[in-house]
Design a protein around this motif. Structure first.
Motif, mmCIF file in Angstrom:
data_model
loop_
_atom_site.group_PDB
_atom_site.id
_atom_site.type_symbol
_atom_site.label_atom_id
_atom_site.label_comp_id
_atom_site.label_asym_id
_atom_site.label_seq_id
_atom_site.Cartn_x
_atom_site.Cartn_y
_atom_site.Cartn_z
ATOM 1 N N PRO A 45 0.761 -1.580 0.125
ATOM 2 C CA PRO A 45 0.059 0.023 0.031
ATOM 3 C C PRO A 45 0.846 1.571 0.099
ATOM 4 N N GLU A 46 0.299 2.411 -0.623
ATOM 5 C CA GLU A 46 0.874 3.853 -0.733
ATOM 6 C C GLU A 46 1.239 4.073 0.786
ATOM 7 N N THR A 47 0.414 4.042 1.727
ATOM 8 C CA THR A 47 0.551 4.440 3.031
ATOM 9 C C THR A 47 1.835 3.859 3.688
ATOM 10 N N TRP A 53 9.517 5.605 2.946
ATOM 11 C CA TRP A 53 10.147 6.662 2.869
ATOM 12 C C TRP A 53 10.530 7.408 3.864
ATOM 13 N N ALA A 54 9.863 7.579 4.896
ATOM 14 C CA ALA A 54 10.406 8.189 6.148
ATOM 15 C C ALA A 54 11.455 7.497 6.869
ATOM 16 N N TYR A 98 -5.562 11.256 0.595
ATOM 17 C CA TYR A 98 -7.027 11.674 0.718
ATOM 18 C C TYR A 98 -7.622 12.175 -0.612
ATOM 19 N N ALA A 99 -6.843 12.998 -1.308
ATOM 20 C CA ALA A 99 -7.240 13.713 -2.687
ATOM 21 C C ALA A 99 -7.524 12.371 -3.820
ATOM 22 N N ALA A 208 0.149 7.390 8.873
ATOM 23 C CA ALA A 208 0.260 6.436 7.895
ATOM 24 C C ALA A 208 -0.339 5.075 8.080
ATOM 25 N N LEU A 209 0.237 4.926 9.202
ATOM 26 C CA LEU A 209 -0.099 3.248 9.850
ATOM 27 C C LEU A 209 -1.590 3.143 10.059
ATOM 28 N N ALA A 210 -2.129 4.264 10.615
ATOM 29 C CA ALA A 210 -3.475 4.406 10.849
ATOM 30 C C ALA A 210 -4.433 4.313 9.574
ATOM 31 N N MET A 211 -3.990 5.080 8.512
ATOM 32 C CA MET A 211 -4.760 4.792 7.239
ATOM 33 C C MET A 211 -4.426 3.714 6.435
ATOM 34 N N THR A 212 -3.898 2.726 6.835
ATOM 35 C CA THR A 212 -3.443 1.612 6.231
ATOM 36 C C THR A 212 -4.793 0.492 6.338
#
Length: 309
Positions: A45-47, A53-54, A98-99, A208-212
């Protein structure tokens, strides 16, 4: 990092360090752009790619800090500038997640690509940066080229709703980030700027983890996180080179050069790998970018930028 070198043109001697760093960023981001989408295509996933990346920001940050004797500016101005730069970059990435879920990517990415317009305007108005005719021509050509690389005609008419607001938010955030990198370089060393950029990126990992969506299948194999790390380290080192490019060069020149040059290289690599010709829009973008890069590289500087400690 290497010190500035001097090159002579028809306009006289000028520091070429900014151009070397800008071209390094262009090269690294161009290659990164050509392969960055592979992990997501293969089920990572992108998230989670953001998380990788971080983490890839850490090694180059440690390297430049070690070479500088582990000195980090901790005064109020440095902390403000550093965190502002980092949060604008990482926060813009979070908004982008989100966009792209709310709207069409073929309109979102061309809009976001215009972020150098914000940088150019602020640098012109508040930093009093100026350039000659070649530089102005290069800036105009680069700005015209930017949306062409990601634009794909077709699709149903779109309502300018939430996705448009979010895309504009990313555009403003990344345009402001580049401006603040240049502004911070007047009073901060480059390694401190990059340290705060890295720290800010790491702060957003829990978001990001929460959005995954961990309920979906996730590829944890070599072509997932390891491939993401191999591509994202190019992104991270390119960001470090960009800090030095802004340190030694004018923001209204560096920003359009990098933001037009990197997609140009990405497109060329993608063409070579696919053995196909790009669309007419991308061909136009390639032509404009080449002309812009030539103008911006040949424009003589008025005087060396002041060095700060």
């Amino acid at each position: 990092m290497t010190s500035s070198i001097t090159m002579t043109t028809a306009g006289g001697a000028r520091p070429a360090g900014w151009l070397g760093y800008a071209l390094a960023t262009t090269l690294l981001w161009g290659v990164w752009g050509a392969f960055a989408g592979l992990p997501a295509q293969r089920g990572f996933p992108e998230t989670l790619i953001y998380v990788v990346w971080a983490l890839t920001m850490v090694p180059p940050a440690l390297l430049v800090l070690a070479r500088a004797g582990w000195r980090v500016r901790r005064d109020g101005r440095a902390v403000f500038y550093g965190l502002t730069i980092g949060l604008l970059g990482a926060g813009g990435q979070m908004i982008l997640f989100y966009a792209v879920k709310a709207g069409p990517t073929y309109l979102i990415f061309p809009l976001i690509s215009l972020s150098p317009v914000i940088t150019i305007a602020l640098s012109y108005l508040f930093l009093r940066e100026r350039t000659g005719r070649l530089g102005v021509a290069g800036i105009v050509l680069a700005v015209c080229a930017l949306p062409l690389f990601d634009y794909t005609p077709g699709g149903a008419p779109q309502q300018y709703g939430l996705w448009f607001v979010l895309a504009v938010g990313v555009l403003v955030a990344w345009g402001l980030q580049a401006y603040f990198i240049k502004l911070a370089n007047a009073s901060m060393d480059a390694q401190s700027i990059f340290f705060y950029m890295t720290a800010s990126a790491l702060l957003f990992i829990p978001v990001a983890l929460a959005m995954t969506d961990f309920s979906q299948p996730i590829n944890y194999g070599a072509d997932g996180p390891l491939l993401a790390a191999a591509t994202q380290v190019l992104n991270a080192v390119g960001a470090l080179a960009l800090v030095y490019a802004f340190r030694h060069g004018k923001a209204l020149v560096v920003s359009p050069l990098v933001n037009a040059g990197a997609p140009l290289l990405t497109t060329v690599i993608a063409m070579a790998l696919a053995a196909t010709l790009p669309s007419s829009y991308k061909l136009a973008g390639i032509g404009l970018s080449l002309a812009a890069a030539l103008c911006l590289a040949l424009q003589p500087e008025d005087a060396p930028p002041p060095e700060t400690t």
